[in-house]
Write a protein that holds these residues in place. Structure first.
Motif, mmCIF file in Angstrom:
data_model
loop_
_atom_site.group_PDB
_atom_site.id
_atom_site.type_symbol
_atom_site.label_atom_id
_atom_site.label_comp_id
_atom_site.label_asym_id
_atom_site.label_seq_id
_atom_site.Cartn_x
_atom_site.Cartn_y
_atom_site.Cartn_z
ATOM 1 N N CYS A 96 0.869 -1.186 0.000
ATOM 2 C CA CYS A 96 0.000 0.000 0.000
ATOM 3 C C CYS A 96 0.898 1.225 0.000
ATOM 4 O O CYS A 96 0.836 2.047 -0.903
ATOM 5 C CB CYS A 96 -0.898 -0.031 1.241
ATOM 6 S SG CYS A 96 -1.902 1.446 1.399
ATOM 7 N N LYS A 125 0.473 9.277 0.492
ATOM 8 C CA LYS A 125 -0.736 8.480 0.729
ATOM 9 C C LYS A 125 -1.926 9.348 1.099
ATOM 10 O O LYS A 125 -1.830 10.179 2.010
ATOM 11 C CB LYS A 125 -0.504 7.500 1.894
ATOM 12 C CG LYS A 125 0.505 6.409 1.634
ATOM 13 C CD LYS A 125 0.161 5.551 0.433
ATOM 14 C CE LYS A 125 -1.175 4.868 0.521
ATOM 15 N NZ LYS A 125 -1.469 4.117 -0.730
ATOM 16 N N HIS A 266 -8.558 -2.638 -2.340
ATOM 17 C CA HIS A 266 -9.414 -1.571 -1.810
ATOM 18 C C HIS A 266 -10.876 -1.928 -2.054
ATOM 19 O O HIS A 266 -11.754 -1.461 -1.343
ATOM 20 C CB HIS A 266 -9.046 -0.222 -2.439
ATOM 21 C CG HIS A 266 -7.667 0.219 -2.058
ATOM 22 N ND1 HIS A 266 -6.568 -0.108 -2.807
ATOM 23 C CD2 HIS A 266 -7.207 0.900 -0.978
ATOM 24 C CE1 HIS A 266 -5.473 0.372 -2.213
ATOM 25 N NE2 HIS A 266 -5.838 0.982 -1.099
ATOM 26 N N GLU A 292 -2.610 -5.218 -3.420
ATOM 27 C CA GLU A 292 -1.681 -4.803 -2.366
ATOM 28 C C GLU A 292 -1.075 -6.039 -1.713
ATOM 29 O O GLU A 292 -1.795 -6.924 -1.226
ATOM 30 C CB GLU A 292 -2.388 -3.926 -1.338
ATOM 31 C CG GLU A 292 -2.615 -2.535 -1.898
ATOM 32 C CD GLU A 292 -3.123 -1.511 -0.904
ATOM 33 O OE1 GLU A 292 -3.178 -0.331 -1.273
ATOM 34 O OE2 GLU A 292 -3.483 -1.896 0.230
ATOM 35 N N ASP A 303 -3.214 -0.219 5.514
ATOM 36 C CA ASP A 303 -4.128 -1.193 4.885
ATOM 37 C C ASP A 303 -3.720 -2.650 5.160
ATOM 38 O O ASP A 303 -3.875 -3.526 4.271
ATOM 39 C CB ASP A 303 -4.260 -0.929 3.379
ATOM 40 C CG ASP A 303 -5.189 0.257 3.088
ATOM 41 O OD1 ASP A 303 -5.887 0.717 4.012
ATOM 42 O OD2 ASP A 303 -5.222 0.712 1.925
ATOM 43 N N GLN A 306 -6.004 -5.845 4.290
ATOM 44 C CA GLN A 306 -6.177 -6.290 2.901
ATOM 45 C C GLN A 306 -4.859 -6.694 2.244
ATOM 46 O O GLN A 306 -4.848 -7.069 1.071
ATOM 47 C CB GLN A 306 -6.875 -5.192 2.079
ATOM 48 C CG GLN A 306 -6.013 -3.961 1.827
ATOM 49 C CD GLN A 306 -6.832 -2.757 1.382
ATOM 50 O OE1 GLN A 306 -7.979 -2.582 1.810
ATOM 51 N NE2 GLN A 306 -6.286 -1.918 0.523
HETATM 52 MN MN MN Z 1 -4.021 0.944 0.297
#
Ligand code: MN
Ligand code: PEP
Length: 324
Positions: A96, A125, A266, A292, A303, A306
């Protein structure tokens, strides 16, 4: 489309033929003549096919709101790599956010041999909380570029602000515009001015037409190409982070013929759903996936829920290679 019927023809017969082709139309009378207007959810059929139907006098079509996009090639060349209709399915993977030079180099070294053609990673980010880790900025761009290019991969990274356009464009092979910025037309113009292909994520509540129009902005302001990325839209159900709109993917791929990638990370927000959604995306017509990944997913700085392992990327890349 507006279809004018010949005065002697039976409109019902014409409508029946249209329905058989998947085209649904409403009947109106204008100046004593019957005209049919096609419903937006009809199958895309060439006007010439409709003109050839017995009883049709003429067909008028609406001008496309995105002529530059309609004319862009169906396969985009980015350095040594291709994305689109006539290219192998593309696997884009990476963390990420870029956490350190060592970590991104290590991850890149494990991804490249699996057939991953683009490294992803955020130097800047967009974080919902201003207290969350927001990336290492300029130096992360250099780390990313070295990690990607030393392993023969292209680099995709996000441009968040016009002030960083030249820095991002110097290192990125594809400039990512994130979901939150798809409607930021000033940023789209600046990004396009770098004359690099744009990786355009769909706004989380953008319609497909708005998404296509944002791509038209990029092409109008100098971007050589746009690759679309569906990353999930907001839904009423918090069970998954977003709702991966595979109907839109099929539409953009099969009807508009545009290069489209799906981001199931995402899209779902859960590592256990990433691989199944990646497969579904490819089945729906996506030309690739962006995932990711981390070599130590539990330590990911952003993140984490995920982030999938390198093994999962190996499984996705193997599936993508042979996907029908
Ligand atoms: Mn991300
Ligand atoms: C990302 O891909 O790093 C990202 C922030 O995604 P999105 O813009 O889709 O939220």
């Amino acid at each position: 489309m507006i279809i004018t019927i010949q005065p002697t023809a039976d409109p019902k017969k014409v409508k029946r033929t249209l329905v058989e082709l998947g085209v649904w139309a409403d009947e109106h009378v204008a100046d004593g003549r019957v005209v049919l207007t096609t419903n937006a959810h009809s199958t895309n059929i060439d006007a010439k096919v409709i003109e050839a139907i017995e009883g049709v006098a003429s067909v008028a079509t609406k001008k496309s709101p995105h002529p530059l996009l309609d004319a862009q090639p169906r396969t985009i060349e980015i350095g040594a790599h291709k994305i689109g209709v006539d290219a192998p399915r593309t696997v884009i993977a990476g963390p990420c956010s870029v956490e350190s030079e060592d970590s991104v180099r290590r991850i890149a070294g494990q991804l490249a041999p699996l057939g991953v053609s683009f490294l992803r990673g955020g130097a800047f980010k967009p974080r919902t909380s201003p207290y969350a880790f927001r990336g290492h900025g300029d130096e992360a761009l250099r780390w990313l570029a070295r990690a990607a290019h030393d392993h023969g991969m292209g680099l995709i990274t996000e441009l968040m602000s016009e002030y960083k356009r030249d820095e991002v464009a110097e290192f990125a092979d594809l400039i990512q515009i994130g979901s939150r910025n798809m409607h930021n037309y000033a940023l789209l113009e600046h990004a396009a001015g770098a004359k690099k292909p744009i990786f355009l994520k769909r706004g989380m509540s953008a319609t497909v037409e708005e998404w296509l129009s944002s791509a038209e902005y990029c092409l109008m302001h100098g971007a050589p190409a746009v690759v679309f990325c569906e990353r999930g839209i907001r839904s009423f159900d918090p069970s998954t982070r977003n709702l991966v709109d595979l109907g839109a993917v099929a539409l953009v791929s099969h009807v508009y013929g545009q290069p489209v990638i799906v981001d199931p990370s995402h899209g779902t927000g859960r590592k256990d759903l990433v691989e199944p959604l990646a497969r579904a995306a490819l089945a729906a017509g996506a030309h690739g996936v962006m995932v990711e990944a981390h070599d130590r997913p539990s330590d990911a700085l952003s993140d984490g829920p995920q982030a999938v392992s390198i093994d999962t990327i190996a499984a996705i890349a193997a599936y993508a290679k042979d996907a029908p």
